[in-house]
Design an enzyme around this catalytic site. Structure first.
Site, PDB file in Angstrom:
ATOM      1  N   HIS A   1      -7.732  -5.446  -0.393  1.00 19.23           N
ATOM      2  CA  HIS A   1      -6.674  -4.819  -0.020  1.00 19.23           C
ATOM      3  C   HIS A   1      -5.601  -5.289   0.627  1.00 19.23           C
ATOM      4  O   HIS A   1      -4.562  -4.918   0.200  1.00 19.23           O
ATOM      5  CB  HIS A   1      -7.281  -3.271   0.474  1.00 19.23           C
ATOM      6  CG  HIS A   1      -6.107  -2.290   0.701  1.00 19.23           C
ATOM      7  ND1 HIS A   1      -5.523  -1.701  -0.350  1.00 19.23           N
ATOM      8  CD2 HIS A   1      -5.493  -1.791   1.765  1.00 19.23           C
ATOM      9  CE1 HIS A   1      -4.284  -1.022   0.016  1.00 19.23           C
ATOM     10  NE2 HIS A   1      -4.415  -1.124   1.425  1.00 19.23           N
TER      11      HIS A   1
ATOM     12  N   SER B   1       0.689  -0.963  -0.044  1.00 21.77           N
ATOM     13  CA  SER B   1      -0.095   0.072  -0.170  1.00 21.77           C
ATOM     14  C   SER B   1       0.796   1.389  -0.050  1.00 21.77           C
ATOM     15  O   SER B   1       1.586   1.331  -1.032  1.00 21.77           O
ATOM     16  CB  SER B   1      -0.959   0.004   1.307  1.00 21.77           C
ATOM     17  OG  SER B   1      -2.065   0.760   1.002  1.00 21.77           O
TER      18      SER B   1
ATOM     19  N   ASP C   1     -10.034  -4.450  -4.345  1.00 19.66           N
ATOM     20  CA  ASP C   1      -9.490  -3.617  -3.423  1.00 19.66           C
ATOM     21  C   ASP C   1     -10.387  -2.524  -3.323  1.00 19.66           C
ATOM     22  O   ASP C   1     -10.584  -1.570  -4.204  1.00 19.66           O
ATOM     23  CB  ASP C   1      -8.132  -3.228  -3.923  1.00 19.66           C
ATOM     24  CG  ASP C   1      -7.347  -2.377  -2.737  1.00 19.66           C
ATOM     25  OD1 ASP C   1      -7.822  -1.842  -2.064  1.00 19.66           O
ATOM     26  OD2 ASP C   1      -6.098  -2.247  -2.761  1.00 19.66           O
TER      27      ASP C   1
END
Length: 294
Positions: free
Chosen positions: A268, A141, A238
């Site tokens: 995610h 991320s 996601d």
């Protein structure tokens, strides 16, 4: 999996690997619990810096290329992806480092005073002070955004990148997509309640200053001067960071050796059994590739 960022231990529901008959379930979960206890006992070290807060890290000695895991926003080094990679590197005899950003997990500093720029400097401190020779950076991320910055700043040391749900520029892009009135209101209040599915509150509280500072670190507006091999894994389900960002990164980097792997049902966190296996295999392939070149 479990996290022990601030002295707390939270054990999640048993994973699929714990399913099956009662005895299989019991044995497997006992094994996971023992592994957890061993992890918590393993020593956390601190990188001391004269002008910045100390960074907590765990380092596994081994051969190169080494692997460094960069966590996501408001995350720590005890997540499932980090520990799975550590286990893999240990089995292979390769060096591995996981760490907490300033203000996160066991590191010093106040989270609310942190910026993307400060966390970028954390990554460079880890690279400069704790590693020797070529490294593979695995960024989750926001960690995927920071790994790009590290590759730009330390091209001789960063040998390859693996991004998981890369969130390059995402907080800035999301802010700029808000109606002008909403942007002005956030500026006046000095705070943005940024929606997320990653915590119980359903939002992260970000200061307006954090967003403004993050603008200085956007990478998708022009070609990204990174030429090493890059692998980008992203879940198409996601709900926090659109998979299209990984496609944009692939398009912007100068490297020709870029693969994007989309998981149709991936979320995610990308932390289920198959996602973890894919991540480990991707890192394994890059280690082979770099070792062959060497």
């Amino acid at each position: 999996s479990a996290s022990a960022g601030s002295g707390e231990i939270s054990v999640q529901e048993p994973s699929q690997s714990c399913s099956g008959n009662f005895f299989g379930y019991h044995d497997d979960c006992t094994k996971q619990l023992l592994l957890l206890v061993c992890r918590l006992k393993s020593s956390v070290s601190f990188l001391t810096r004269p002008d910045r807060p100390n960074i907590a890290y765990q380092k596994l000695k081994g051969r190169n290329p080494g692997v460094i895991f960069l966590p996501g926003f408001n995350s720590n080094m005890n997540g499932q992806k980090a520990t799975a990679l550590e286990d893999f590197c240990k089995s292979l005899g390769h060096a591995f480092i996981r760490f907490d950003y300033t203000g996160c997990g066991s590191s010093d500093g106040k989270f609310e005073e942190c910026t993307v720029g400060k966390w970028r400097k954390d990554v460079l401190s880890i690279l400069d002070e704790l590693t020797d020779g070529p490294q593979i950076l695995v960024g989750s991320s926001m960690g995927g955004w920071l790994m790009l910055h590290a590759a730009i700043a330390r091209p001789d040391k960063v040998a390859a990148l693996v991004g998981v749900a890369v969130a390059a520029d995402h907080v800035v892009t999301s802010f700029k997509r808000l109606p002008i009135e909403a942007q002005k209101e956030i500026e006046e209040k000095g705070e943005w309640k940024y929606r997320t599915k990653q915590n119980e509150e359903g939002y992260y509280s970000l200061t307006y200053d954090f967003i403004r500072e993050a603008e200085n670190h956007c990478v998708l507006n022009s070609p990204i001067p990174v030429t090493c091999p890059i692998r980008l894994i992203h879940g198409m389900r996601d709900g926090d960071v659109p998979w299209e960002i990984s496609m944009q990164v692939a398009d912007r980097v100068l490297s020709k050796d870029v693969d994007v792997i989309l998981r149709k049902i991936g979320q995610h966190r990308m932390s289920d059994k198959e996602d973890t296996k894919l991540l480990v295999n991707t890192v394994d392939d890059l280690i082979d590739k770099l070792s062959t070149v060497a």
